[in-house]
Design a protein around this motif. Structure first.
Motif, PDB file in Angstrom:
ATOM      1  N   PRO A 188       3.919 -10.624  -4.454  1.00  0.00           N
ATOM      2  CA  PRO A 188       2.903 -10.490  -5.500  1.00  0.00           C
ATOM      3  C   PRO A 188       2.113  -9.196  -5.365  1.00  0.00           C
ATOM      4  N   HIS A 189       1.819  -8.593  -6.500  1.00  0.00           N
ATOM      5  CA  HIS A 189       0.989  -7.396  -6.528  1.00  0.00           C
ATOM      6  C   HIS A 189      -0.470  -7.836  -6.507  1.00  0.00           C
ATOM      7  N   VAL A 190      -1.112  -7.747  -5.340  1.00  0.00           N
ATOM      8  CA  VAL A 190      -2.486  -8.242  -5.170  1.00  0.00           C
ATOM      9  C   VAL A 190      -3.469  -7.160  -5.594  1.00  0.00           C
ATOM     10  N   ARG A 191      -4.260  -7.477  -6.595  1.00  0.00           N
ATOM     11  CA  ARG A 191      -5.243  -6.524  -7.101  1.00  0.00           C
ATOM     12  C   ARG A 191      -6.634  -6.783  -6.528  1.00  0.00           C
ATOM     13  N   HIS A 192      -6.970  -8.065  -6.338  1.00  0.00           N
ATOM     14  CA  HIS A 192      -8.294  -8.420  -5.825  1.00  0.00           C
ATOM     15  C   HIS A 192      -8.138  -9.520  -4.776  1.00  0.00           C
ATOM     16  N   GLN A 193      -8.819  -9.373  -3.647  1.00  0.00           N
ATOM     17  CA  GLN A 193      -8.865 -10.424  -2.631  1.00  0.00           C
ATOM     18  C   GLN A 193     -10.249 -11.063  -2.680  1.00  0.00           C
ATOM     19  N   VAL A 194     -10.289 -12.318  -3.124  1.00  0.00           N
ATOM     20  CA  VAL A 194     -11.543 -13.031  -3.343  1.00  0.00           C
ATOM     21  C   VAL A 194     -11.410 -14.427  -2.750  1.00  0.00           C
ATOM     22  N   THR A 195     -12.382 -14.840  -1.954  1.00  0.00           N
ATOM     23  CA  THR A 195     -12.338 -16.162  -1.328  1.00  0.00           C
ATOM     24  C   THR A 195     -12.923 -17.231  -2.229  1.00  0.00           C
ATOM     25  N   ASP A 196     -14.007 -16.917  -2.923  1.00  0.00           N
ATOM     26  CA  ASP A 196     -14.708 -17.901  -3.739  1.00  0.00           C
ATOM     27  C   ASP A 196     -13.901 -18.244  -4.996  1.00  0.00           C
ATOM     28  N   THR A 197     -13.619 -19.535  -5.183  1.00  0.00           N
ATOM     29  CA  THR A 197     -12.792 -19.957  -6.317  1.00  0.00           C
ATOM     30  C   THR A 197     -13.454 -19.654  -7.649  1.00  0.00           C
ATOM     31  N   ALA A 198     -14.752 -19.939  -7.769  1.00  0.00           N
ATOM     32  CA  ALA A 198     -15.451 -19.682  -9.032  1.00  0.00           C
ATOM     33  C   ALA A 198     -15.405 -18.200  -9.388  1.00  0.00           C
ATOM     34  N   ALA A 199     -15.516 -17.334  -8.383  1.00  0.00           N
ATOM     35  CA  ALA A 199     -15.442 -15.891  -8.635  1.00  0.00           C
ATOM     36  C   ALA A 199     -14.043 -15.497  -9.096  1.00  0.00           C
ATOM     37  N   SER A 200     -13.012 -16.105  -8.505  1.00  0.00           N
ATOM     38  CA  SER A 200     -11.639 -15.824  -8.929  1.00  0.00           C
ATOM     39  C   SER A 200     -11.425 -16.218 -10.390  1.00  0.00           C
ATOM     40  N   GLU A 245       5.514 -22.434 -19.396  1.00  0.00           N
ATOM     41  CA  GLU A 245       5.912 -22.480 -17.992  1.00  0.00           C
ATOM     42  C   GLU A 245       6.491 -21.123 -17.636  1.00  0.00           C
ATOM     43  N   ILE A 246       6.101 -20.607 -16.490  1.00  0.00           N
ATOM     44  CA  ILE A 246       6.618 -19.308 -16.061  1.00  0.00           C
ATOM     45  C   ILE A 246       7.034 -19.383 -14.601  1.00  0.00           C
ATOM     46  N   SER A 247       7.886 -18.470 -14.212  1.00  0.00           N
ATOM     47  CA  SER A 247       8.306 -18.375 -12.818  1.00  0.00           C
ATOM     48  C   SER A 247       7.456 -17.339 -12.109  1.00  0.00           C
ATOM     49  N   LEU A 248       7.481 -17.375 -10.797  1.00  0.00           N
ATOM     50  CA  LEU A 248       6.753 -16.380 -10.014  1.00  0.00           C
ATOM     51  C   LEU A 248       7.293 -14.979 -10.294  1.00  0.00           C
ATOM     52  N   ALA A 249       8.581 -14.884 -10.560  1.00  0.00           N
ATOM     53  CA  ALA A 249       9.165 -13.571 -10.874  1.00  0.00           C
ATOM     54  C   ALA A 249       8.563 -13.010 -12.161  1.00  0.00           C
ATOM     55  N   ASP A 250       8.269 -13.883 -13.135  1.00  0.00           N
ATOM     56  CA  ASP A 250       7.648 -13.443 -14.380  1.00  0.00           C
ATOM     57  C   ASP A 250       6.246 -12.878 -14.139  1.00  0.00           C
ATOM     58  N   ALA A 251       5.590 -13.417 -13.106  1.00  0.00           N
ATOM     59  CA  ALA A 251       4.189 -13.065 -12.859  1.00  0.00           C
ATOM     60  C   ALA A 251       4.027 -12.004 -11.769  1.00  0.00           C
ATOM     61  N   ARG A 252       5.137 -11.512 -11.247  1.00  0.00           N
ATOM     62  CA  ARG A 252       5.110 -10.614 -10.086  1.00  0.00           C
ATOM     63  C   ARG A 252       4.125  -9.447 -10.241  1.00  0.00           C
ATOM     64  N   ASP A 253       4.145  -8.792 -11.376  1.00  0.00           N
ATOM     65  CA  ASP A 253       3.397  -7.545 -11.541  1.00  0.00           C
ATOM     66  C   ASP A 253       2.151  -7.684 -12.421  1.00  0.00           C
ATOM     67  N   LEU A 254       1.652  -8.901 -12.579  1.00  0.00           N
ATOM     68  CA  LEU A 254       0.518  -9.102 -13.483  1.00  0.00           C
ATOM     69  C   LEU A 254      -0.835  -8.803 -12.830  1.00  0.00           C
ATOM     70  N   GLY A 255      -0.862  -8.570 -11.542  1.00  0.00           N
ATOM     71  CA  GLY A 255      -2.122  -8.297 -10.850  1.00  0.00           C
ATOM     72  C   GLY A 255      -2.742  -9.598 -10.382  1.00  0.00           C
ATOM     73  N   TRP A 256      -2.531  -9.931  -9.117  1.00  0.00           N
ATOM     74  CA  TRP A 256      -2.947 -11.226  -8.585  1.00  0.00           C
ATOM     75  C   TRP A 256      -4.353 -11.171  -8.000  1.00  0.00           C
ATOM     76  N   ILE A 257      -5.068 -12.270  -8.141  1.00  0.00           N
ATOM     77  CA  ILE A 257      -6.364 -12.479  -7.489  1.00  0.00           C
ATOM     78  C   ILE A 257      -6.135 -13.563  -6.448  1.00  0.00           C
ATOM     79  N   LEU A 258      -6.165 -13.169  -5.175  1.00  0.00           N
ATOM     80  CA  LEU A 258      -5.828 -14.090  -4.094  1.00  0.00           C
ATOM     81  C   LEU A 258      -6.901 -14.063  -3.006  1.00  0.00           C
ATOM     82  N   PRO A 259      -6.934 -15.098  -2.164  1.00  0.00           N
ATOM     83  CA  PRO A 259      -7.847 -15.089  -1.016  1.00  0.00           C
ATOM     84  C   PRO A 259      -7.301 -14.174   0.081  1.00  0.00           C
ATOM     85  N   ASP A 260      -8.039 -14.077   1.163  1.00  0.00           N
ATOM     86  CA  ASP A 260      -7.565 -13.354   2.340  1.00  0.00           C
ATOM     87  C   ASP A 260      -6.185 -13.894   2.704  1.00  0.00           C
ATOM     88  N   LEU A 261      -5.216 -13.013   2.833  1.00  0.00           N
ATOM     89  CA  LEU A 261      -3.839 -13.446   3.064  1.00  0.00           C
ATOM     90  C   LEU A 261      -3.614 -13.971   4.479  1.00  0.00           C
TER      91      LEU A 261
END
Length: 300
Positions: A221-233, A186-202
């Motif tokens: 969150p540090h967003v590295r890739h913006q991807v809409t398709d779940t399978a691609a994420s 289990e991790i907190s969002l703070a733990d994951a802050r700088d891991l490079g997020w893959i998120l949809p259009d914000l």
């Protein structure tokens, strides 16, 4: 003046979407077909409803006046269909259903199979849509009901003419590449802050919900890739290039090799049925909602 529901619906969608191309995508038509419907509506009205501005079209004053009434007229027509169907007390007829990609892949096949078995007189026509547009599609009468997503942190604006019926509640976890934060269950969002997020259009409801949860925890969150398709994420996580929020339903879209870790913070989404309030008691609508409820209960 005589016009059709298809013509009025084309006008309503043009008003909502802003372009003929976007209206055509929402309706499942070609742009040419929408233009033909709008042209026929102008002839029926006996006046110009649109004017061309460069390569775009915009509504005239007459077009805006008619559009303001068209949505109510379509709503009245839908309510009349519902009233007629209720007099038969039989589950027989055609339903037009809108749904987002994950629901189309994971929920629709099971729902159609069960509906065909339990209600052989019911015919379902489905159309995949952008998830943030299914609510408007029901409001505009483009579909009879829709499967959509609602996020408690950024809820869909409520229209008193529509009803949201919750089918399933899903809690988000985080998908992590192998070797990242090894050993953590289990991790907190703070733990994951700088891991490079893959998120949809914000700007989407999903993107806004993620940002709301993160910012409530004091995390950007540090967003590295913006991807809409779940399978691609999920494929990107498997490739080791970032992390992404996931639910059980999302994980079924693509067999993947990565770790799934619980989040300390609560982040949920609700899979909902969106339907006009007056249509809930239609035998066909009630039958399909019943099928979906059984599937949701079986999946919990």
């Amino acid at each position: 003046m005589e016009w059709t529901s298809a013509q009025l619906r084309s006008l309503v969608e043009l008003t909502r979407r802003g372009t003929v191309t976007a209206a055509a995508e929402a309706l499942g038509y070609t742009p040419g077909a929408v233009s033909q419907q709008l042209g026929a509506l102008e002839r029926a009205a006996g006046m110009a409803l649109l004017r061309r501005v460069g390569r775009r079209v915009e509504l005239t004053d007459a077009g805006r006046a008619l559009a303001a009434h068209a949505e109510r007229m379509l709503g009245i027509a839908a309510d009349a269909v519902a009233a007629l169907e209720r007099t038969t007390h039989t589950v027989s007829g055609v339903l037009h259903v809108g749904l987002f990609a994950t629901a189309a892949a994971e929920i629709l096949p099971l729902a159609l199979a069960r509906a065909q078995n339990e209600h052989p007189g019911l015919t379902v026509h489905s159309r995949e849509m952008v998830v943030d547009e299914v609510y408007d599609a029901v409001a505009a009468g483009s579909v009879d009901l829709a499967l959509g997503l609602d996020y408690p942190d950024v809820p869909i604006p409520r229209d008193p003419a529509l009803r949201l019926i919750r089918m399933l509640r899903e809690r988000f976890s985080l998908a992590l590449p192998e070797g990242v934060l090894s050993g953590a269950r289990e991790i907190s969002l703070a733990d994951a802050r700088d891991l490079g997020w893959i998120l949809p259009d914000l700007d989407t409801h999903y993107g806004q919900a993620i940002l709301t949860v993160c910012r409530r925890a004091g995390v950007e969150p540090h967003v590295r890739h913006q991807v809409t398709d779940t399978a691609a994420s999920l494929a990107l996580v498997e490739a080791g290039v970032g992390i992404t929020p996931v639910t059980d339903l999302m994980l079924r879209l693509r067999p993947s090799r990565f770790r799934v870790v619980d989040l300390t913070e609560r982040f949920e989404r609700h899979i909902v049925v969106i339907v006009r309030a007056t249509a809930q008691s239609r035998p066909t609508v009630a039958a399909l909602i019943g099928v979906l409820r059984k599937l949701a209960t079986a999946g919990e």
